[in-house]
Design a protein around this motif. Structure first.
Motif, mmCIF file in Angstrom:
data_model
loop_
_atom_site.group_PDB
_atom_site.id
_atom_site.type_symbol
_atom_site.label_atom_id
_atom_site.label_comp_id
_atom_site.label_asym_id
_atom_site.label_seq_id
_atom_site.Cartn_x
_atom_site.Cartn_y
_atom_site.Cartn_z
ATOM 1 N N ASP A 216 17.039 83.022 95.003
ATOM 2 C CA ASP A 216 18.452 82.943 95.377
ATOM 3 C C ASP A 216 19.319 83.633 94.326
ATOM 4 O O ASP A 216 19.404 83.193 93.181
ATOM 5 N N GLN B 259 16.704 79.893 91.367
ATOM 6 C CA GLN B 259 17.997 80.531 91.137
ATOM 7 C C GLN B 259 17.758 81.726 90.208
ATOM 8 O O GLN B 259 17.078 81.590 89.193
ATOM 9 N N GLY C 292 22.562 84.092 94.788
ATOM 10 C CA GLY C 292 23.947 83.662 95.023
ATOM 11 C C GLY C 292 24.539 84.347 96.233
ATOM 12 O O GLY C 292 24.883 83.700 97.210
ATOM 13 N N ASP C 293 24.614 85.695 96.199
ATOM 14 C CA ASP C 293 25.180 86.436 97.334
ATOM 15 C C ASP C 293 24.121 86.816 98.372
ATOM 16 O O ASP C 293 24.447 87.187 99.480
ATOM 17 N N HIS C 294 22.849 86.727 98.006
ATOM 18 C CA HIS C 294 21.769 86.984 98.968
ATOM 19 C C HIS C 294 20.477 86.341 98.468
ATOM 20 O O HIS C 294 20.387 85.912 97.315
ATOM 21 N N GLN C 295 19.501 86.256 99.361
ATOM 22 C CA GLN C 295 18.205 85.673 99.014
ATOM 23 C C GLN C 295 17.093 86.661 99.347
ATOM 24 O O GLN C 295 17.222 87.458 100.268
ATOM 25 N N GLN D 127 19.310 85.636 88.445
ATOM 26 C CA GLN D 127 20.410 86.553 88.137
ATOM 27 C C GLN D 127 19.800 87.884 87.731
ATOM 28 O O GLN D 127 18.717 87.927 87.131
#
Length: 196
Positions: A73, A14, A75-78, A16
């Protein structure tokens, strides 16, 4: 001797986006159990990101994580990447910084893959000739498309005899996988293991 099958293990981190840069910002992130990182490559701009420290440490316990494709990841794309560099604290079990390199399906990547030696105890050299086996290296660099990336290389030692040396050129490679060192000439056909 053959390469292990491509892995079915899926690694997901994950992430950011990170706006604040510098030592102070990185120190604050680590106090929040986050790891400063960067993701770059595949004709896109480099991005400063943060990863979850606990998730990173858990994945690092798995040998295959160092050489396999990781899904990052947002969240909105990988984005898909491989681990390129890792900085750890010199005395604490803390990951200080991570470098991830994006991959694309049509570009070959170079990755170090672990060697798994099998059947040593029943090899001719050990069982019949009283010899021992030494591992010279524990991993090798491979070059391939992402879809062909093996999880590890299995090296069957059952035929090893006393006095024999196993070289890179003795490894059987699956389709689409090469050893870049062998392209540099015979001087680079390094020993992998020996029976003595």
């Amino acid at each position: 001797m053959y390469f292990g099958e491509t892995t079915c293990q899926k690694y997901v981190l994950q992430a950011q986006l990170r706006e604040l840069q510098g030592k102070g910002a990185s120190r604050r992130l680590r106090k929040e159990n986050l790891v400063p990182a960067i993701i770059y490559g595949a004709t896109q701009d480099a991005k400063s990101i943060t990863l979850r420290h606990n998730e990173m440490v858990r994945n690092l316990q798995d040998e295959a994580f160092y050489s396999q494709i990781i899904t990052v990841d947002f969240g909105d794309h990988q984005e898909r990447a491989i681990l390129r560099d890792l900085q750890r604290h010199p005395s604490k079990p803390v990951v200080m910084h991570v470098d991830l390199q994006r991959i694309s399906d049509d570009q070959e990547i170079r990755v170090h893959v672990a060697l798994h030696f099998i059947n040593e105890e029943i090899s001719k050299g050990v069982k019949e000739q009283g010899a021992g086996i030494s591992h010279v290296v524990s991993e090798v660099e491979v070059s391939c498309l992402p879809k062909n990336l093996p999880e590890y290389i299995e090296v069957d030692m059952v035929e090893m005899e006393k006095g024999q040396i196993l070289h890179l050129s003795d490894l059987k490679l699956p389709e689409g996988v090469t050893l870049p060192a062998l392209a540099l000439g015979e001087d680079h056909d390094s020993a992998v293991a020996s029976c003595h």
